[in-house]
Design a protein around this motif. Sequence first.
Motif, short mmCIF file in Angstrom:
data_model
loop_
_atom_site.label_atom_id
_atom_site.label_comp_id
_atom_site.label_asym_id
_atom_site.label_seq_id
_atom_site.Cartn_x
_atom_site.Cartn_y
_atom_site.Cartn_z
N ASN A 1 61.68 97.53 38.29
CA ASN A 1 60.81 96.55 37.18
C ASN A 1 61.51 97.47 35.50
O ASN A 1 61.86 98.25 36.20
N ASN A 2 62.17 96.88 34.78
CA ASN A 2 62.53 97.57 33.66
C ASN A 2 62.34 96.33 32.51
O ASN A 2 62.42 95.54 32.83
N ARG A 3 61.48 97.12 31.03
CA ARG A 3 61.52 95.62 30.26
C ARG A 3 63.34 95.12 30.09
O ARG A 3 62.83 93.87 29.36
N TYR A 4 64.59 96.12 29.82
CA TYR A 4 65.78 95.59 29.46
C TYR A 4 66.58 95.58 30.55
O TYR A 4 65.55 96.19 31.70
N LEU A 5 67.32 95.05 30.52
CA LEU A 5 68.37 94.98 31.81
C LEU A 5 68.99 96.44 31.46
O LEU A 5 70.13 96.91 30.82
N ASP A 6 69.16 97.63 32.37
CA ASP A 6 69.83 99.37 32.69
C ASP A 6 70.08 98.86 33.76
O ASP A 6 70.10 99.00 34.89
N ILE A 7 71.71 98.96 33.79
CA ILE A 7 72.63 98.77 35.15
C ILE A 7 73.15 100.23 35.52
O ILE A 7 73.80 101.04 33.91
N ASN A 8 72.62 100.77 36.13
CA ASN A 8 73.72 102.66 36.22
C ASN A 8 74.96 102.49 37.15
O ASN A 8 74.15 102.27 38.45
N ILE A 9 75.55 102.59 37.90
CA ILE A 9 76.63 102.34 38.59
C ILE A 9 77.36 104.05 38.90
O ILE A 9 77.36 104.94 37.33
N ASN B 1 87.29 104.52 36.89
CA ASN B 1 86.45 104.61 35.61
C ASN B 1 86.91 103.16 35.28
O ASN B 1 85.88 103.10 33.92
N ALA B 2 88.00 103.28 35.17
CA ALA B 2 88.81 102.24 34.38
C ALA B 2 88.13 100.34 33.96
O ALA B 2 88.03 99.87 33.28
N PHE B 3 87.70 100.04 35.20
CA PHE B 3 86.79 98.74 35.75
C PHE B 3 85.16 98.84 35.20
O PHE B 3 84.78 97.77 35.55
N GLU B 4 84.98 100.02 34.68
CA GLU B 4 83.50 100.17 34.27
C GLU B 4 82.42 98.93 33.61
O GLU B 4 81.79 98.62 34.00
N SER B 5 83.61 98.23 32.62
CA SER B 5 83.78 97.45 31.93
C SER B 5 83.37 96.07 32.66
O SER B 5 82.34 94.80 32.06
N ALA B 6 84.75 95.84 33.64
CA ALA B 6 84.76 94.34 33.90
C ALA B 6 83.55 94.29 34.86
O ALA B 6 83.28 93.47 34.98
N ILE B 7 83.19 95.85 35.37
CA ILE B 7 81.76 95.33 36.50
C ILE B 7 81.26 95.36 36.06
O ILE B 7 80.30 94.25 36.66
N ARG B 8 80.84 95.67 34.66
CA ARG B 8 79.25 94.90 34.42
C ARG B 8 78.96 93.61 33.95
O ARG B 8 77.95 93.11 34.69
N SER B 9 80.20 92.97 33.62
CA SER B 9 80.51 92.12 32.42
C SER B 9 80.01 90.92 34.26
O SER B 9 79.36 90.10 34.06
N GLU B 10 80.60 91.14 35.33
CA GLU B 10 80.87 90.50 36.61
C GLU B 10 79.44 90.68 36.62
O GLU B 10 78.76 89.36 37.58
N LEU B 11 78.24 91.57 36.79
CA LEU B 11 77.06 91.60 37.30
C LEU B 11 76.08 90.68 36.39
O LEU B 11 75.02 90.08 37.12
#
Length: 295
Positions: free
Chosen positions: A28-36, A43-53
Amino acid sequence: MVCSMTGFGRSEVTEGQRKYIVELKSVNNRYLDINIKMPKKFNAFESAIRSELKGYMKRGKVDVFISYEDFSESDSRVKYNKAIAEEYVTYLKEMASDFGLDQDIKISFLSRFPEVFTMEEEELDEEEVWAGLKKALNEAGQKFLDSRIKEGEFLCNDLTSKLDGMRENVEYISERSPEIIKEYKSKLREKISDLLEDKQIDENRLAMEVTIFADKVCVDEEITRLRSHIGATKDTLLSGDDKDGIGRKLDFLAQEMNREANTILSKSTDLKISDRGIALKTDIEKVREQIQNIE
């Protein structure tokens, strides 16, 4: 569709000589918090990974674990740094000349010096790697979402049952409230009769006292609002179509229900209504606790 904020999903995908493993866990969390947590080369894919998830979740603290294996022989190679080796040779010869030493430079000796030989990783084919990683992310994401939906169904059924019980208590309080006023009027008439003995009771005065009492204990507005909040909560659970998740809305409704229940208890002078009010508050607290698990 009601989704819980706790979930798990795992995927293992092999594409050619590469294997991708993705695991998703959430609480549970009040907002969306994604830790990778992933290899540095991703590392170059981090933004794309977040967007996909984000397509599989709206709220919650989500831990993402990504591991990667490359079984191809071309993953890394040895690099010979000739310029550095030449510098070592030059200075070794200079040292031999300065101190009158024999020049016994051997390849086995020279190769041990730092940076003469280095291991160099081949550059990733980003397009090919992302295709495999994306597939693993989507498989894990779908399993993760399925687990949240399954738990959300249990939560929805349990909450619906509790809301029905709350409505029963509200209806009992609604039916019992007018009886309190009648009983109060009857008891007041008896007391006045005892005090006045054979004297005539002033009906106007009696009516005024009853009216004042009725105004103090009246919970009609609270009952109306509780019915509305219970209905809205049930409708929200059954529709579950809020694009940002229904958890925040349900939490607000639960707070409002708790406020109305507190007001009913503060006005109550009747043991039966107080008992039902306490039962109502207990159920509301249980509902509020479970709502914290809903996305």
